[in-house]
Design a protein around this motif. Sequence first.
Motif, PDB file in Angstrom:
ATOM      1  N   LYS A  53       0.834  -1.214   0.000  1.00  0.00           N
ATOM      2  CA  LYS A  53       0.000   0.000   0.000  1.00  0.00           C
ATOM      3  C   LYS A  53       0.861   1.254   0.000  1.00  0.00           C
ATOM      4  O   LYS A  53       0.575   2.225  -0.708  1.00  0.00           O
ATOM      5  CB  LYS A  53      -0.927  -0.015   1.221  1.00  0.00           C
ATOM      6  CG  LYS A  53      -2.023  -1.062   1.154  1.00  0.00           C
ATOM      7  CD  LYS A  53      -2.877  -1.029   2.424  1.00  0.00           C
ATOM      8  CE  LYS A  53      -3.960  -2.106   2.368  1.00  0.00           C
ATOM      9  NZ  LYS A  53      -4.771  -2.124   3.626  1.00  0.00           N
ATOM     10  N   ILE A  54       1.939   1.236   0.798  1.00  0.00           N
ATOM     11  CA  ILE A  54       2.830   2.395   0.860  1.00  0.00           C
ATOM     12  C   ILE A  54       3.522   2.622  -0.476  1.00  0.00           C
ATOM     13  O   ILE A  54       3.651   3.760  -0.949  1.00  0.00           O
ATOM     14  CB  ILE A  54       3.873   2.201   1.987  1.00  0.00           C
ATOM     15  CG1 ILE A  54       3.185   2.211   3.353  1.00  0.00           C
ATOM     16  CG2 ILE A  54       4.938   3.286   1.939  1.00  0.00           C
ATOM     17  CD1 ILE A  54       4.099   1.839   4.498  1.00  0.00           C
ATOM     18  N   ILE A  55       3.965   1.547  -1.110  1.00  0.00           N
ATOM     19  CA  ILE A  55       4.657   1.656  -2.406  1.00  0.00           C
ATOM     20  C   ILE A  55       3.708   2.193  -3.480  1.00  0.00           C
ATOM     21  O   ILE A  55       4.096   3.028  -4.306  1.00  0.00           O
ATOM     22  CB  ILE A  55       5.240   0.287  -2.819  1.00  0.00           C
ATOM     23  CG1 ILE A  55       6.380  -0.103  -1.875  1.00  0.00           C
ATOM     24  CG2 ILE A  55       5.736   0.318  -4.257  1.00  0.00           C
ATOM     25  CD1 ILE A  55       6.882  -1.529  -2.072  1.00  0.00           C
ATOM     26  N   GLU A  56       2.452   1.736  -3.469  1.00  0.00           N
ATOM     27  CA  GLU A  56       1.485   2.219  -4.453  1.00  0.00           C
ATOM     28  C   GLU A  56       1.224   3.710  -4.282  1.00  0.00           C
ATOM     29  O   GLU A  56       1.114   4.456  -5.259  1.00  0.00           O
ATOM     30  CB  GLU A  56       0.167   1.439  -4.328  1.00  0.00           C
ATOM     31  CG  GLU A  56       0.237   0.016  -4.863  1.00  0.00           C
ATOM     32  CD  GLU A  56       0.597  -0.033  -6.334  1.00  0.00           C
ATOM     33  OE1 GLU A  56       0.042   0.790  -7.105  1.00  0.00           O
ATOM     34  OE2 GLU A  56       1.426  -0.869  -6.714  1.00  0.00           O
ATOM     35  N   LYS A  57       1.124   4.173  -3.037  1.00  0.00           N
ATOM     36  CA  LYS A  57       0.922   5.605  -2.794  1.00  0.00           C
ATOM     37  C   LYS A  57       2.135   6.407  -3.234  1.00  0.00           C
ATOM     38  O   LYS A  57       2.019   7.510  -3.775  1.00  0.00           O
ATOM     39  CB  LYS A  57       0.649   5.849  -1.303  1.00  0.00           C
ATOM     40  CG  LYS A  57      -0.705   5.364  -0.828  1.00  0.00           C
ATOM     41  CD  LYS A  57      -0.896   5.678   0.649  1.00  0.00           C
ATOM     42  CE  LYS A  57      -2.247   5.188   1.140  1.00  0.00           C
ATOM     43  NZ  LYS A  57      -2.433   5.455   2.602  1.00  0.00           N
TER      44      LYS A  57
ATOM     45  N   LEU B 264      10.580  -5.952  -1.409  1.00  0.00           N
ATOM     46  CA  LEU B 264       9.572  -4.897  -1.432  1.00  0.00           C
ATOM     47  C   LEU B 264      10.143  -3.586  -0.907  1.00  0.00           C
ATOM     48  O   LEU B 264       9.877  -2.505  -1.447  1.00  0.00           O
ATOM     49  CB  LEU B 264       8.355  -5.311  -0.595  1.00  0.00           C
ATOM     50  CG  LEU B 264       7.388  -6.314  -1.213  1.00  0.00           C
ATOM     51  CD1 LEU B 264       6.329  -6.718  -0.201  1.00  0.00           C
ATOM     52  CD2 LEU B 264       6.733  -5.742  -2.456  1.00  0.00           C
ATOM     53  N   ARG B 265      10.944  -3.693   0.158  1.00  0.00           N
ATOM     54  CA  ARG B 265      11.483  -2.474   0.786  1.00  0.00           C
ATOM     55  C   ARG B 265      12.428  -1.704  -0.144  1.00  0.00           C
ATOM     56  O   ARG B 265      12.443  -0.462  -0.130  1.00  0.00           O
ATOM     57  CB  ARG B 265      12.206  -2.852   2.093  1.00  0.00           C
ATOM     58  CG  ARG B 265      12.873  -1.679   2.823  1.00  0.00           C
ATOM     59  CD  ARG B 265      11.874  -0.598   3.166  1.00  0.00           C
ATOM     60  NE  ARG B 265      12.511   0.533   3.813  1.00  0.00           N
ATOM     61  CZ  ARG B 265      13.131   1.524   3.175  1.00  0.00           C
ATOM     62  NH1 ARG B 265      13.178   1.524   1.850  1.00  0.00           N
ATOM     63  NH2 ARG B 265      13.681   2.522   3.832  1.00  0.00           N
ATOM     64  N   VAL B 266      13.218  -2.388  -0.975  1.00  0.00           N
ATOM     65  CA  VAL B 266      14.139  -1.671  -1.858  1.00  0.00           C
ATOM     66  C   VAL B 266      13.402  -0.963  -2.996  1.00  0.00           C
ATOM     67  O   VAL B 266      14.023  -0.213  -3.754  1.00  0.00           O
ATOM     68  CB  VAL B 266      15.220  -2.622  -2.452  1.00  0.00           C
ATOM     69  CG1 VAL B 266      16.123  -3.153  -1.377  1.00  0.00           C
ATOM     70  CG2 VAL B 266      14.574  -3.752  -3.247  1.00  0.00           C
TER      71      VAL B 266
END
Length: 424
Positions: free
Chosen positions: A190-194, A323-325
């Motif tokens: 969700k954070i990456i999409e935002k 995901l974090r990178v």
Amino acid sequence: MRDKFLNLFHKVYNLKNKIAFFPAIMGIGGALFAYIMMFLENRGISKYILDFLPELVINNTETARVILTTFIAGLISIMVFSFSMVMILLNQASSNFSPRLLPGLISNRRHQIILGVYLFTIIYCIFILVFIEPSGKKYQLPGFSVLISIIFMVYSLAAFIYFIHSISQEIQINNILLSIFTSSENKLKKIIEKEKKINATKPDTENWTSYNAKCSGYFNTISTKTLLKLSKENNIKIEIVSNKGAYCNESDILFKIDKKVDENIIERIYTNFNFSKGELIDNNYLLAFKQITEVAVKSMSPGINDPGTAINAIDYLSQLLILRVQKQDIDLVEEDNEILLVLNSINFNDLLYNVMAPLRIYCAHDIIIVRKLLALLKNLKTNAIKTEYKNSIDSEINLLLTDAKREIANESDIKKLEELGINS
């Protein structure tokens, strides 16, 4: 008024993770439902049903009392057994895996609701038993209420069977790791999409006015919507300096503002921060890295010596790190193409070091685990989007090889590790 409501919301939000929260609410519901049934009994519901469907109403006082007494005694025994099983689960998770897993296990909604179903039925049966009076010519036994108690008892037995199944699954480390991973993965995605929707860069906040935390504790949650509204109303920009999930002391800088504002606005900003003495993945995805790492380290301790669990944990860490990178080290919140909120997070270099350092210390002697960690770093480097991320990964590869050379005596093993490290 709104600020008081926010404080109350944060307190209730923290209470919902307590093991007794839902059982207490459902127990109160049992008492209220018993009074509702007594109200209906006084209106003659049992007499009405007795005239049309007499087989649904128990109309013998002794039979009703025996049924209710048996239900109360049996459910108390079941409830004690279920609570004991929860305590065994928590004790095993703490001793074999990590004490940090306990908050997540305690906040398991299914187990809380099952205990609440028991308490609801017990309290309901007690109140109905108290309401039963000695037989009389004009007295109508609350037979329909007793029938309802039988239905609740059947439902409680079904809940008990489900509880046995659930607890047998929850106690398995694979399911614990999967639950932690899934929760963190969803939040990261969700954070990456935002983040993909924002093209702006972080503003220069060096000369902004700083404000310290008013209390100590883990910085768990923040109301970004309310802060965004405050920023728009007062034409200000806010930077949240403290990392979400980090422990804040009263002397630490909590946030910065780009201009001087009234004290009333400052107080309203403070009310949007929630601090607690515990941590949950629901509030902070970074806790998953800490928990899974601790499980891997604990599994490699001499007392447990379970490399299989360590390998599973490393696999989950690999997916989360990939995901974090894909995300930046900061989170930006914009409105009308203007950055109004800046939320800092632990940078990737520190996160990777915090994950790898304990694994290097406790797993460097095991050739299989070291190869697994090198494969993790190699895959991570392939997916990294920033040069500094790749430099951090190269540094960790060198540190891992250095520790492995110190712990592993077999030259053939060292050569294989070096080849894997060079190809990373």
